[in-house]
Design an enzyme around this catalytic site. Sequence first.
Site, PDB file in Angstrom:
ATOM      1  N   GLU A   8       9.591   7.892 -17.368  1.00  0.00           N
ATOM      2  CA  GLU A   8       8.248   8.479 -17.471  1.00  0.00           C
ATOM      3  C   GLU A   8       7.610   8.139 -18.810  1.00  0.00           C
ATOM      4  OE1 GLU A   8       8.023  12.635 -15.315  1.00  0.00           O
ATOM      5  OE2 GLU A   8       9.971  12.384 -16.266  1.00  0.00           O
ATOM      6  N   LYS A  24      17.109  20.524 -11.810  1.00  0.00           N
ATOM      7  CA  LYS A  24      16.279  19.337 -12.038  1.00  0.00           C
ATOM      8  C   LYS A  24      17.026  18.200 -12.727  1.00  0.00           C
ATOM      9  CE  LYS A  24      12.382  18.810 -11.555  1.00  0.00           C
ATOM     10  NZ  LYS A  24      11.228  19.315 -12.311  1.00  0.00           N
ATOM     11  N   SER A  58      15.730  20.535 -16.746  1.00  0.00           N
ATOM     12  CA  SER A  58      14.619  21.419 -17.058  1.00  0.00           C
ATOM     13  C   SER A  58      15.152  22.645 -17.785  1.00  0.00           C
ATOM     14  CB  SER A  58      13.941  21.834 -15.755  1.00  0.00           C
ATOM     15  OG  SER A  58      13.235  23.036 -15.937  1.00  0.00           O
ATOM     16  N   HIS A  92       0.825  -1.218   0.000  1.00  0.00           N
ATOM     17  CA  HIS A  92       0.000   0.000   0.000  1.00  0.00           C
ATOM     18  C   HIS A  92       0.856   1.265   0.000  1.00  0.00           C
ATOM     19  CE1 HIS A  92      -3.490  -2.520   1.284  1.00  0.00           C
ATOM     20  NE2 HIS A  92      -2.532  -3.172   1.918  1.00  0.00           N
TER      21      HIS A  92
END
Length: 466
Positions: free
Chosen positions: A288, A281, A275, A155
């Site tokens: 992704e 970043k 970025s 979970h």
Amino acid sequence: MVLWEGRFAEKADALARRFGDSIGFDQRLVAAEIRASLAYAEALARAGLITAAEQQTLASGLQKIGGEFEAGTFAICPDDEDIHTSVERRLTELVGPVAGKLATGRSRNDQVACDVRLYLLGEATSLRERLIELFKAIVDKSEAHLDVIMPGYTHLRRAQPLLFSHWLMSFFWKFWRDLGRLSDVERRTRACPLGAGAFAGNPFGIDREALAASLGLTVAENSVDAVSDRDFVLEFLFWAALVQVHLSQLAEDLILWSTREFGFVELDDRYCTSSSLMPQKKNPDVLELVRGKTGRVIGHLVALLAVLKGLPSSYNKDLQEDKEPVFDAVDTLTLELPLAAEVIRTLKVDKDRMRAVLDDGMLATDLADYLVRKGVPFREAHHLVGQAVRRTEELGVSLRHLPYSEYRALHPAFTEDLYEVFDFCRSVEARDVEGGTSSRAVRAQIERAKALIAGQAFDSGCEHGA
Ligand code: ARG
């Protein structure tokens, strides 16, 4: 070349032609088209429908076309509707009217069904090799990090300590099952629709057994089914969607664990981007996109299911919609599988960070197990440890710092040795069952995986040799 010119008084509407053409994407079937045509020419010769010399002429023309495609010199003409008309048009240019004999008893309906099968079988072989490379990356990484204990989750909440290798090997088994599923797909793909004609069968006494065998296939039993069956495409797309789901789950774990908040792993720079705005970043773009592309591959499966759902029997033009989903699924996985292998190979694993964030709460089950070993029924032990956890929250301490008197007050089965439970390594090693997280069990798992991979490499080697 328009194949049915004789039938109509008017030329097809330009927009309708553009709408119906598949040459833009089905060129990818060219190798299969040539192979199937060579086999069909042989079958025609065997049936005495063309002479050996004519077969030779057709074969050399077809091979020349294959060569032109390979060299990138094949010129598509505006009238080429699909790969079948394109090859036939070029063959006519190269060898003259004898090219028309190749169409004896053959329809684009049995032709395209055969091509897609041959194409898929070829791609399945290379996807299999890519899966095996992924297996190796997973197994090597697991073997190299057998000493890393991490927090395991259910979970997405801290649950129990786990070997990092045990987590990683869990993906080996998913992908291993995918390999087996791919073999299933291949088995049902190896059927030969050629000789089914448009849908009613071939009237020229073609030897379908010999024709199928020359392509390494078995005869598709029913000509109506042969031209319309795309179950194998659906199965392949399901396979691709499931591999995607597994890759996506792997990507998700790694994306999460490579955040500053978790910090369990670090992705290699080569598989990240920064970025344009925020210079600090490091974005896990590759992972992704793996996760993101899962949506489209699942979409391909659903799209083809929907195409097939309401179809009347035998061939319908709707079936032309089977190809782009397959090509896209193949392209997506062809890139993703080696990328996933490299992401794993180059992953930095932060053993100290994982160890540092383990907490005593993750040993609560071990504490209950301790009581069980002293004869307390598990349900009661669970309840007692639950009370101990509540006391730690009230007192603001961890389980290992809860005073002995507190434990004693809960149950006399708690004795001094209870504190030995607070050892993450011991917790992991206690789960020494087959398939458990002890280092022995994980090592055994890795050995089994290696043997399976070696067997696979050997199997496919034999298949190729044969
Ligand atoms: N391009 C077509 C397809 O992909 C080939 C078969 C065409 N057959 C026909 N009867 N129009 O399905």
